[in-house]
Design an enzyme around this catalytic site. Structure first.
Site, PDB file in Angstrom:
ATOM      1  N   LYS A 134      94.682   3.129 101.449  1.00 47.96           N
ATOM      2  CA  LYS A 134      94.534   3.586 100.064  1.00 47.96           C
ATOM      3  C   LYS A 134      93.782   2.542  99.247  1.00 47.96           C
ATOM      4  O   LYS A 134      94.088   1.347  99.344  1.00 47.96           O
ATOM      5  CB  LYS A 134      95.920   3.844  99.470  1.00 47.96           C
ATOM      6  CG  LYS A 134      95.911   4.352  98.031  1.00 47.96           C
ATOM      7  CD  LYS A 134      97.341   4.614  97.564  1.00 47.96           C
ATOM      8  CE  LYS A 134      97.389   5.179  96.156  1.00 47.96           C
ATOM      9  NZ  LYS A 134      98.777   5.489  95.729  1.00 47.96           N
ATOM     10  N   SER A 151      99.701   9.983  94.311  1.00 48.19           N
ATOM     11  CA  SER A 151      98.346   9.473  94.182  1.00 48.19           C
ATOM     12  C   SER A 151      97.703   9.058  95.497  1.00 48.19           C
ATOM     13  O   SER A 151      96.500   8.790  95.523  1.00 48.19           O
ATOM     14  CB  SER A 151      98.332   8.260  93.239  1.00 48.19           C
ATOM     15  OG  SER A 151      99.095   7.192  93.817  1.00 48.19           O
ATOM     16  N   SER A 181     104.168   8.891  95.088  1.00 51.99           N
ATOM     17  CA  SER A 181     102.755   8.958  95.485  1.00 51.99           C
ATOM     18  C   SER A 181     102.501   8.989  96.983  1.00 51.99           C
ATOM     19  O   SER A 181     101.382   9.283  97.409  1.00 51.99           O
ATOM     20  CB  SER A 181     101.987   7.789  94.868  1.00 51.99           C
ATOM     21  OG  SER A 181     101.815   7.992  93.490  1.00 51.99           O
TER      22      SER A 181
END
Lengths: 76, 474
Positions: B86, B162, B186
């Site tokens: 990420k 996210s 997330s």
């Protein structure tokens, strides 16, 4: 205590999300465009209600305020 | 073209299968990496999975992994396995964007976060950086300059966030696993909406230095993959104290794989319905899936027990207040001077922190302590808790994000620092995936993984792939 702040009466800030949001944004030094302030005014009552709900359980009033650590939570 | 998402992969679907193939000589890491890069070439523009690709260094790492295998050097089950990171986590190949114009382009440049360094030390192949919601928060931003993530199950729907890119990448078979971060859901939200597995570890289990912060007392870094077993493999590599992160725990890291026995005999699973599936308006198809999951766990040997976590609503609210306040503390200076450089969704999320007072934040911490005591009582009667991860399917990209949050059952567990995992629970409305959330005591991540793995031995939802008729963007 002054009767007004930034030209707004205290009582108006308590009752009026618009006045409150504008005052809080000002205090934080954040200046969004007007149309975005409108959206924030719309969402403010729900946010305030969420925060107010934190005070509804009497037991939490006497809980310690701390961030979790290994030791705090070892027995959880 | 959408058929390509569904295409039968010539490569293994899981890390465990790939690890076996690499050791049998059936597959090389270079061949595996090349095949996945080809899939990225074909699908990334559609899915918005990657913000940066590291083709050259990935192929070099794959070549090294193959050379090590040939020399009899085996660094464990991640050797030669392509993963995604990420893009709020530093990796030495380039800068970190957090999918924001605000973050200093040199932030973390040239260094590996400890979690990335640990993956590399185990021989993993870092394929690239995956997309995120801006600074890991807020709704998707179709107007921003960064790739818009799309759900491989329906390209007009949101994949969750996210950790969106790692979620879509695993779901569509572009990577075999990867890292996400979780401050309020997330990792678990994209895991649920994409039909994959994702673990938010106990707070402090995995170091978060070299990771762009959001809520300092809530942030965690964790694994996302197709199966719980694969998540355990990644967690094994990244868990443990780091001198760079004073919040990381010095507890010994257990051998997670050894706990994955498939046997839940004698284990009590607390089923929380009152604040989830019994709430008015809860999706009935999701309720049915949840009850089927309870039955599946019983088949695996667990004893379901009905529990009621009375503190849940107030803990949920305290998590939101804490997250908003901590996020604004980090971003306040930039919000004052660069407001317009934030995307609309991020700045609206951040500004919430200005609407809470100092006493609200302190009271939220009192609720945190009170909630831990309340949870301790609940867990006195069971080993883990289960809830749905979310109470609705993936929303449309233009849907009401804030309304969705009312049916999202993830933030409370960040406040309480417990491990919480989402595993696929089967299709709900529209044939879209849903997630089962498994919550354990803090630092008992092994038991959460054990339950998730056992559940996946008696179900096959985690093996399901997006259908060939996945709708294209209009």
């Amino acid at each position: 205590m002054p009767e007004t702040i930034n030209g707004l009466r205290w009582s108006a800030m308590a009752d009026d999300p618009r006045a409150t949001v504008i005052a809080l944004l000002s205090a934080a030094g954040i200046a969004p465009p007007e149309q975005e302030v409108e959206a924030m005014i719309q969402s403010y009552p729900a946010l305030r209600a969420a925060a107010d709900s934190l005070y509804t359980d009497a037991a939490s009033r006497f809980a310690p305020a701390f961030l979790p650590s290994d030791e705090d939570l070892a027995e959880q | 073209m959408t058929d390509a998402i569904h295409a039968d992969l010539a490569v293994p679907a899981t890390i465990a299968e790939a690890a076996a193939a690499l050791r049998s000589g059936y597959l090389t890491s270079v061949a595996l990496t090349e095949q996945l890069l080809a899939r990225v070439d074909a699908l990334d523009a559609k899915l918005g999975t990657f913000i940066a690709r590291f083709d050259a260094t990935a192929l070099a790492a794959a070549k090294q992994a193959d050379a090590d295998f040939a020399a009899g050097i085996d660094r464990g089950p991640l050797q030669g396995i392509p993963l995604g990171i990420k893009d709020i986590i530093a990796a030495r190949e380039g800068g970190t964007t957090a999918c924001s114009k605000v973050l200093d382009p040199d932030w973390g440049r040239g260094i590996d976060a400890p979690v990335v360094a640990r993956l590399r030390a185990r021989g993993a192949v870092v394929l690239g950086k995956t997309t995120t919601l801006e600074f890991a928060m807020g709704p998707p931003d179709p107007e921003g300059p960064f790739p818009l993530h799309r759900n491989p199950w329906d390209l007009e729907r949101w994949p969750g966030g996210s950790s969106s890119g790692t979620g879509t990448g695993v779901c569509a078979g572009l990577i075999l696993g990867g890292l996400g971060s979780d401050t309020g859901g997330s990792i678990r939200i994209p895991a649920a909406l994409c039909g994959i597995s994702g673990l938010k570890p106990s707070y402090g289990l995995v170091p978060k230095s070299g990771v762009v912060p959001l809520g300092h007392s809530l942030d965690t870094v964790g694994p996302m993959a197709r199966s719980a077993r694969d998540c355990a493999t990644i967690l094994q590599a990244i868990a443990g104290a780091s001198p760079d992160d004073p919040t990381s725990s010095r507890r010994p890291v257990p051998d997670y794989a050894r706990t994955l026995t498939g046997d839940l005999a004698g284990l009590r699973v607390g089923v929380e319905r009152d604040h989830h599936t019994r709430v008015a308006g809860f999706d009935p198809t999701c309720r049915d899936r949840f009850e089927a999951a309870v039955a599946a766990l019983e088949r695996a040997g667990a004893e379901p027990v009905e529990v009621r976590f009375d503190g849940y609503p107030i803990v949920h609210a305290a998590a939101l207040v804490t997250s908003a306040a901590e996020a604004l503390a980090y971003h306040r200076k930039d919000m004052q001077t660069r407001f317009a450089d934030y995307g609309r969704g991020a700045r609206h999320s951040l500004v919430m922190g200005a609407f809470y007072g100092s006493s609200d934040y302190v009271q939220a911490q009192k609720v945190r302590a009170w909630g831990l005591a309340t949870l301790r009582d609940v867990l006195g009667n069971c080993d883990v808790l289960i809830t749905p991860t979310m109470g609705l399917p993936a929303p449309r990209l233009d849907g009401d994000f804030w309304a969705m949050m009312e049916r999202t059952y993830t933030p409370a567990w960040n406040l309480l620092g417990t491990p919480a995992m989402s595993v696929p629970m089967g299709p709900i409305e529209g044939g879209l995936p849903s997630g089962l959330q498994i919550i354990g005591r803090r630092f008992d991540d092994a038991k959460v993984l054990r339950v998730a793995d056992a559940y996946q031995r008696v179900t096959d939802w985690h093996t399901q792939r997006p259908p060939s008729n996945a709708r294209s963007p209009s």
